[in-house]
Design a protein around this motif. Sequence first.
Motif, PDB file in Angstrom:
ATOM      1  N   ASN A   1     -57.568  -3.715  21.316  1.00 12.62           N
ATOM      2  CA  ASN A   1     -57.660  -3.283  22.751  1.00 12.62           C
ATOM      3  C   ASN A   1     -56.535  -2.433  23.153  1.00 12.62           C
ATOM      4  O   ASN A   1     -56.484  -2.072  24.249  1.00 12.62           O
ATOM      5  CB  ASN A   1     -57.731  -4.456  23.834  1.00 12.62           C
ATOM      6  CG  ASN A   1     -56.970  -5.472  23.809  1.00 12.62           C
ATOM      7  OD1 ASN A   1     -55.716  -5.349  23.494  1.00 12.62           O
ATOM      8  ND2 ASN A   1     -57.216  -6.657  24.384  1.00 12.62           N
TER       9      ASN A   1
ATOM     10  N   THR B   1     -65.120  -7.796  31.490  1.00  5.33           N
ATOM     11  CA  THR B   1     -64.010  -8.386  30.696  1.00  5.33           C
ATOM     12  C   THR B   1     -64.542  -9.454  29.694  1.00  5.33           C
ATOM     13  O   THR B   1     -65.549 -10.327  30.008  1.00  5.33           O
ATOM     14  CB  THR B   1     -62.865  -9.101  31.571  1.00  5.33           C
ATOM     15  OG1 THR B   1     -63.445 -10.091  31.946  1.00  5.33           O
ATOM     16  CG2 THR B   1     -62.128  -8.101  32.494  1.00  5.33           C
ATOM     17  N   GLY B   2     -63.876  -9.652  28.581  1.00  2.51           N
ATOM     18  CA  GLY B   2     -64.287 -10.962  27.714  1.00  2.51           C
ATOM     19  C   GLY B   2     -64.210 -12.280  28.243  1.00  2.51           C
ATOM     20  O   GLY B   2     -64.944 -13.105  27.952  1.00  2.51           O
ATOM     21  N   THR B   3     -63.198 -12.370  29.144  1.00  5.86           N
ATOM     22  CA  THR B   3     -62.975 -13.700  29.949  1.00  5.86           C
ATOM     23  C   THR B   3     -63.994 -13.933  30.700  1.00  5.86           C
ATOM     24  O   THR B   3     -64.450 -15.103  30.615  1.00  5.86           O
ATOM     25  CB  THR B   3     -61.541 -13.715  30.545  1.00  5.86           C
ATOM     26  OG1 THR B   3     -60.378 -13.364  29.668  1.00  5.86           O
ATOM     27  CG2 THR B   3     -61.451 -14.773  31.446  1.00  5.86           C
TER      28      THR B   3
ATOM     29  N   ASN C   1     -67.057 -14.877  28.548  1.00  2.00           N
ATOM     30  CA  ASN C   1     -66.998 -16.387  28.111  1.00  2.00           C
ATOM     31  C   ASN C   1     -67.467 -17.385  29.183  1.00  2.00           C
ATOM     32  O   ASN C   1     -68.146 -18.303  29.379  1.00  2.00           O
ATOM     33  CB  ASN C   1     -65.591 -16.736  27.564  1.00  2.00           C
ATOM     34  CG  ASN C   1     -65.482 -16.132  26.078  1.00  2.00           C
ATOM     35  OD1 ASN C   1     -66.509 -15.820  25.439  1.00  2.00           O
ATOM     36  ND2 ASN C   1     -64.330 -15.653  25.762  1.00  2.00           N
TER      37      ASN C   1
ATOM     38  N   HIS D   1     -59.799 -18.842  22.171  1.00  2.00           N
ATOM     39  CA  HIS D   1     -59.317 -18.140  23.584  1.00  2.00           C
ATOM     40  C   HIS D   1     -59.557 -18.764  24.739  1.00  2.00           C
ATOM     41  O   HIS D   1     -58.632 -18.668  25.791  1.00  2.00           O
ATOM     42  CB  HIS D   1     -60.141 -16.641  23.329  1.00  2.00           C
ATOM     43  CG  HIS D   1     -59.147 -15.658  24.015  1.00  2.00           C
ATOM     44  ND1 HIS D   1     -59.552 -15.412  25.497  1.00  2.00           N
ATOM     45  CD2 HIS D   1     -58.174 -14.923  23.836  1.00  2.00           C
ATOM     46  CE1 HIS D   1     -58.649 -14.326  25.985  1.00  2.00           C
ATOM     47  NE2 HIS D   1     -58.079 -13.942  25.088  1.00  2.00           N
TER      48      HIS D   1
ATOM     49  N   GLU E   1     -57.215 -18.000  28.760  1.00  4.84           N
ATOM     50  CA  GLU E   1     -58.101 -17.370  29.778  1.00  4.84           C
ATOM     51  C   GLU E   1     -57.763 -17.856  31.096  1.00  4.84           C
ATOM     52  O   GLU E   1     -58.461 -18.015  32.103  1.00  4.84           O
ATOM     53  CB  GLU E   1     -59.646 -17.677  29.474  1.00  4.84           C
ATOM     54  CG  GLU E   1     -59.739 -16.703  28.180  1.00  4.84           C
ATOM     55  CD  GLU E   1     -61.575 -16.750  27.881  1.00  4.84           C
ATOM     56  OE1 GLU E   1     -62.340 -17.193  28.432  1.00  4.84           O
ATOM     57  OE2 GLU E   1     -61.711 -15.792  26.794  1.00  4.84           O
TER      58      GLU E   1
ATOM     59  N   THR F   1     -65.748 -19.318  18.176  1.00  2.00           N
ATOM     60  CA  THR F   1     -65.426 -17.872  18.099  1.00  2.00           C
ATOM     61  C   THR F   1     -65.570 -17.070  16.796  1.00  2.00           C
ATOM     62  O   THR F   1     -65.332 -17.831  15.677  1.00  2.00           O
ATOM     63  CB  THR F   1     -63.983 -17.718  18.484  1.00  2.00           C
ATOM     64  OG1 THR F   1     -63.425 -18.728  19.585  1.00  2.00           O
ATOM     65  CG2 THR F   1     -63.354 -16.531  18.757  1.00  2.00           C
TER      66      THR F   1
ATOM     67  N   GLU G   1     -60.106 -16.868  16.151  1.00  2.00           N
ATOM     68  CA  GLU G   1     -58.667 -16.608  16.559  1.00  2.00           C
ATOM     69  C   GLU G   1     -57.622 -16.096  15.297  1.00  2.00           C
ATOM     70  O   GLU G   1     -56.756 -15.682  15.444  1.00  2.00           O
ATOM     71  CB  GLU G   1     -58.125 -17.433  17.713  1.00  2.00           C
ATOM     72  CG  GLU G   1     -58.676 -17.214  18.906  1.00  2.00           C
ATOM     73  CD  GLU G   1     -60.104 -17.950  19.186  1.00  2.00           C
ATOM     74  OE1 GLU G   1     -60.713 -18.573  17.901  1.00  2.00           O
ATOM     75  OE2 GLU G   1     -60.888 -17.672  20.171  1.00  2.00           O
TER      76      GLU G   1
ATOM     77  N   ASP H   1     -68.171 -17.117  21.362  1.00  2.00           N
ATOM     78  CA  ASP H   1     -67.365 -16.084  21.797  1.00  2.00           C
ATOM     79  C   ASP H   1     -67.227 -14.903  20.667  1.00  2.00           C
ATOM     80  O   ASP H   1     -66.596 -15.264  19.740  1.00  2.00           O
ATOM     81  CB  ASP H   1     -65.895 -16.717  21.936  1.00  2.00           C
ATOM     82  CG  ASP H   1     -64.984 -15.590  22.312  1.00  2.00           C
ATOM     83  OD1 ASP H   1     -65.251 -14.548  22.338  1.00  2.00           O
ATOM     84  OD2 ASP H   1     -63.775 -16.120  22.732  1.00  2.00           O
TER      85      ASP H   1
ATOM     86  N   ALA I   1     -66.156 -11.705  20.886  1.00  2.00           N
ATOM     87  CA  ALA I   1     -65.030 -10.638  21.189  1.00  2.00           C
ATOM     88  C   ALA I   1     -65.079  -9.723  20.127  1.00  2.00           C
ATOM     89  O   ALA I   1     -65.023  -8.623  20.157  1.00  2.00           O
ATOM     90  CB  ALA I   1     -63.929 -11.188  21.652  1.00  2.00           C
ATOM     91  N   ARG I   2     -65.227 -10.478  18.789  1.00  2.00           N
ATOM     92  CA  ARG I   2     -65.060  -9.422  17.710  1.00  2.00           C
ATOM     93  C   ARG I   2     -66.460 -10.044  16.735  1.00  2.00           C
ATOM     94  O   ARG I   2     -66.371  -9.803  15.529  1.00  2.00           O
ATOM     95  CB  ARG I   2     -63.728  -9.990  16.780  1.00  2.00           C
ATOM     96  CG  ARG I   2     -62.587  -9.598  17.797  1.00  2.00           C
ATOM     97  CD  ARG I   2     -61.373  -9.552  16.652  1.00  2.00           C
ATOM     98  NE  ARG I   2     -59.987  -9.171  17.551  1.00  2.00           N
ATOM     99  CZ  ARG I   2     -59.411  -9.979  18.385  1.00  2.00           C
ATOM    100  NH1 ARG I   2     -59.807 -11.266  18.445  1.00  2.00           N
ATOM    101  NH2 ARG I   2     -58.337  -9.359  18.855  1.00  2.00           N
TER     102      ARG I   2
ATOM    103  N   LYS J   1     -63.304  -4.366  22.504  1.00  2.00           N
ATOM    104  CA  LYS J   1     -62.150  -4.142  21.436  1.00  2.00           C
ATOM    105  C   LYS J   1     -62.581  -3.128  20.472  1.00  2.00           C
ATOM    106  O   LYS J   1     -61.855  -2.798  19.583  1.00  2.00           O
ATOM    107  CB  LYS J   1     -61.965  -5.393  20.818  1.00  2.00           C
ATOM    108  CG  LYS J   1     -61.259  -6.642  21.676  1.00  2.00           C
ATOM    109  CD  LYS J   1     -61.002  -7.922  21.054  1.00  2.00           C
ATOM    110  CE  LYS J   1     -60.864  -8.861  22.197  1.00  2.00           C
ATOM    111  NZ  LYS J   1     -59.131  -8.691  22.515  1.00  2.00           N
TER     112      LYS J   1
HETATM  113  C1  PLP Z   1     -61.412 -14.121  20.945  1.00  2.00           C
HETATM  114  C2  PLP Z   1     -61.294 -13.566  22.348  1.00  2.00           C
HETATM  115  N1  PLP Z   1     -61.995 -13.690  23.127  1.00  2.00           N
HETATM  116  C3  PLP Z   1     -62.079 -13.214  24.545  1.00  2.00           C
HETATM  117  C4  PLP Z   1     -61.099 -12.188  24.633  1.00  2.00           C
HETATM  118  C5  PLP Z   1     -61.253 -12.030  26.241  1.00  2.00           C
HETATM  119  O1  PLP Z   1     -60.992 -10.687  26.359  1.00  2.00           O
HETATM  120  P1  PLP Z   1     -60.392 -10.003  27.654  1.00  2.00           P
HETATM  121  O2  PLP Z   1     -58.951  -9.934  27.699  1.00  2.00           O
HETATM  122  O3  PLP Z   1     -61.181  -8.705  27.950  1.00  2.00           O
HETATM  123  O4  PLP Z   1     -60.660 -10.944  28.910  1.00  2.00           O
HETATM  124  C6  PLP Z   1     -60.179 -11.918  23.751  1.00  2.00           C
HETATM  125  C7  PLP Z   1     -59.234 -11.109  24.165  1.00  2.00           C
HETATM  126  O5  PLP Z   1     -58.218 -11.029  23.635  1.00  2.00           O
HETATM  127  C8  PLP Z   1     -60.373 -12.688  22.454  1.00  2.00           C
HETATM  128  O6  PLP Z   1     -59.202 -12.307  21.633  1.00  2.00           O
END
Ligand code: PLP
Length: 344
Positions: free
Chosen positions: A8, A60-62, A65, A86, A91, A140, A144, A171, A173-174, A204
Motif C-alpha cells: 500500500n 479500508t481493509g480493517t 474485516n 491482521h 486492527e 487470511t 501474513e 481476510d 486483503a491479498r 493494496k
Molecule cells: C492481511 C491484512 N488484512 C487487512 C489489512 C487492513 O487494511 P487497512 O490498512 O486498509 O485497514 C491489512 C493491511 O495491511 C492486511 O495486511
Amino acid sequence: MINFASDNVTGASPEVLQAIIQANAAAPRMPYGNDAHTDLIEERLSELFETEVKAYLVATGTASNALALASLAPPWGAIYCHEQAHIQRSECGAPEFYTGGAKLVPLPGAQGKLWPEALHEAIDRRDDVHRVQPAALSVTQSTETGTLYRPDEVAALAQVAAEADLKVHMDGARFANAVAALGCSPAEISWKSGVDVLSFGGTKNGCLSAEAVIFFRPELARNAARQRKRGGHLLSKMRLLSAQFEGYLAEDAWLQRAAHANRMAGRLLKGLQDIPGVELVYPVEANQLFPRFPSGVAQKLNQAGFLFYANMLEGASRLVTAWSTTEEEVDHFIAAVREAVAEA
Ligand SMILES: Cc1ncc(COP(=O)(O)O)c(C=O)c1O
C-alpha cells in the motif's frame, strides 16, 4: 528510493484512476450508493465469483474485516484466527468493537496458517453461560507470512468449522495475489471451499482506497447495510468508491496486477537465494518475502534508503512487492543486498 515496506506504499493504478475520472465527470448522481456504478459492482462480483453475491464496499481493509465479522459473530461469540492474523495484531480491536465485544481466539500454526486438527482441538464446545460461544473462523489469504492456503486446505478448515457451526470469514486483503499464484478460480478458493464471507482487497493492488465485503450467503448480509452505516463506511459519494472497483475488475486488471506483483516477488526471491547468509524464513508463495539478513545488513539497507520493515517476524525482515514494482527496482535492491552482505 525503493520501497518494499508494503503493497500500500503505491498509488492507484491508471485503470482505477481513469474509472474515477470518468465517474467524476458524469452528471450529478444520487448519493449513498443509489447509483449505476454501485449497482454494477454487485453484478460484476457475482459474475466473477460465479454465484449471486451481496457486496458492500468500504474504504479500508480493517472496516471490511470488522464488518464481515460483525455479520458472523454475536457479542458473546468466539472468533478463531491465527495468532499472526491482521485482525488479531493490527486492527486496534476493530473486530471486537464492530461485533460489540466478540472474543478473538488466536491459535498458533506453522507458516502463518491454521491447521484443521489444531482448530478442532481449540474449539470450546461447552454450552456454558460463562464462556464465549464458538461463532466464526477467520483465515487470511494470502497469509501474513506470505504463504497460501490451497482450496483443499480451506475446505478442510471449513469442514471443521461447519461441524462446530462456525461461519467462515476470509481476510482477502491479498486475495488477488493468492488467486494469481494458485491459478484457481476466485469461486474455488472462496465459497466452493466453504468461505461464507470474503473481505476482497483492492487498495493494496491498485485501488485508491476500496475493499469489498462479499457475502456468499445472502442471509448473512441481513444487517450488513446498517452495520456499514453505523461503522461510518456508507460513503455519500459511494459512486467514486464503486468506480474504483469498476476499473479494478475490468479486463481482469485485479488479477494481472497481482500476477505482476507475484512475479516481482519471484524475481526478488531468485536474487536473494543466491546471496550467502540470506535465509528465507517462510516459503515465498505470493508477493511477500521474509528474509533474515546477516546482522546489521537490514539496518544498513534502511539507512541507504531501501525501505522495508526490519525484524518483522522471527528476526526476519518483510519485503512486499506491488503492482507497480519494476524489474529494475528488484535488481537494484538485490545488488545492494549483495554489497551490504559482502561488507558485513
Ligand atoms: C492481511 C491484512 N488484512 C487487512 C489489512 C487492513 O487494511 P487497512 O490498512 O486498509 O485497514 C491489512 C493491511 O495491511 C492486511 O495486511
